[in-house]
Design a protein around this motif. Structure first.
Motif, PDB file in Angstrom:
ATOM      1  N   LYS A  42       0.720  -1.283   0.090  1.00  0.00           N
ATOM      2  CA  LYS A  42       0.048  -0.035  -0.076  1.00  0.00           C
ATOM      3  C   LYS A  42       0.851   1.328  -0.004  1.00  0.00           C
ATOM      4  O   LYS A  42       0.624   2.122  -0.767  1.00  0.00           O
ATOM      5  CB  LYS A  42      -0.933  -0.061   1.195  1.00  0.00           C
ATOM      6  CG  LYS A  42      -2.021  -0.898   0.991  1.00  0.00           C
ATOM      7  CD  LYS A  42      -3.006  -0.979   2.577  1.00  0.00           C
ATOM      8  CE  LYS A  42      -4.184  -1.920   2.157  1.00  0.00           C
ATOM      9  NZ  LYS A  42      -5.309  -1.903   3.311  1.00  0.00           N
TER      10      LYS A  42
ATOM     11  N   SER B  88      -2.771   4.492  -6.058  1.00  0.00           N
ATOM     12  CA  SER B  88      -3.400   3.864  -5.151  1.00  0.00           C
ATOM     13  C   SER B  88      -4.842   3.568  -5.511  1.00  0.00           C
ATOM     14  O   SER B  88      -5.848   2.761  -4.927  1.00  0.00           O
ATOM     15  CB  SER B  88      -3.633   4.747  -3.825  1.00  0.00           C
ATOM     16  OG  SER B  88      -2.264   4.844  -3.018  1.00  0.00           O
TER      17      SER B  88
ATOM     18  N   THR C 163      -4.916  -1.764  -5.266  1.00  0.00           N
ATOM     19  CA  THR C 163      -5.375  -1.959  -4.015  1.00  0.00           C
ATOM     20  C   THR C 163      -4.986  -3.393  -3.345  1.00  0.00           C
ATOM     21  O   THR C 163      -4.819  -3.931  -4.275  1.00  0.00           O
ATOM     22  CB  THR C 163      -6.856  -1.842  -3.850  1.00  0.00           C
ATOM     23  OG1 THR C 163      -7.293  -2.945  -4.866  1.00  0.00           O
ATOM     24  CG2 THR C 163      -7.179  -0.317  -4.455  1.00  0.00           C
TER      25      THR C 163
END
Length: 233
Positions: free
Chosen positions: A123, A132, A136
């Motif tokens: 992440k 982002s 994911t």
């Protein structure tokens, strides 16, 4: 006698100082020992906290060990996905490099991983690259993850999980889906294409043209044996 008393008197302070020094030294050693024990305990606790997420998956029925994909493997996966678009899932996403690379090429990519440290790193990496919104990551058991939303599947699996995974993918994926197996192929499926060689090999399967192996059919009779390289992209 007077001389002896004087010598005793002179020696007494030295003896007292020596005893005090010994006690002080012993006290210092005791403190040092306690500090050492405390540091050792903290170190063990820290190592346990870090190692536990890596060890626990190994206690499951099927273990996906974390082995980072090589640069050539990533290139081979991209070659396998040439001309494809849409959604992609990486089963056992590790440090997230496949998901991130796919996102850079326009795929809406999802990584599934059990290790929370690797999820955190993935992440962070996606945020650092400004991806982002396309890359994911989820800490989930792959067997509980629905496959239907994805038309591209990448898997770095192990032999003992492939038969069960083949069943799951057959039941849940749409007919337009493409499956890319890395390191280990599906034993009961004949790949449409084979890309690369050695540990970097990937096997490509299209759901709408899957061919099952039988005792009477050899791979060479049913499989398109054309081998692509990353330069063909």
């Amino acid at each position: 006698m007077k001389m002896s008393n004087s010598m005793d008197a002179a020696a007494s302070p030295n003896v007292g100082e020596q005893n005090y020094g010994n006690k002080k030294q012993a006290k210092s050693k005791g403190k040092a020992g306690l500090i050492l024990v405390g540091v050792s305990g903290a170190l063990v606790a820290g190592l346990y906290a870090i190692a536990t997420p890596f060890v626990l998956p190994a206690l499951r029925k099927v273990c996906l060990p974390f082995v980072p994909a090589t640069t050539q493997q990533v290139e081979n996966v991209l070659t396998a996905l040439r001309g494809r678009t849409g959604t992609l899932i990486d089963i056992g996403s590790g440090d997230g490099r496949i998901v991130l690379t796919a996102a850079k090429h326009g795929f809406t990519s999802v990584g599934v991983e059990l290790n929370p440290w690797l999820i955190w790193y993935s992440k962070l990496s996606a945020r650092f690259h400004g991806l982002s919104h396309l890359a994911t990551y989820h800490r989930r058991d792959l067997w509980k993850m629905p496959m239907k939303p994805f038309n591209n599947v990448v898997i770095f699996g192990v032999p003992q999980m492939m038969p069960t995974l083949a069943e799951k993918l057959s039941l849940e994926l749409d007919s337009s889906a493409r499956i890319v197996a890395c390191r280990f192929p599906f034993e009961d499926w004949v790949p449409g294409h084979v890309i690369g060689e050695g540990v970097d090999t990937v096997w490509v399967y299209d759901k709408d043209s899957l061919v099952l192996k039988t005792d009477n059919i050899e791979d060479t009779e049913t499989c398109d044996k054309q081998v692509y390289s990353a330069d063909d992209r």
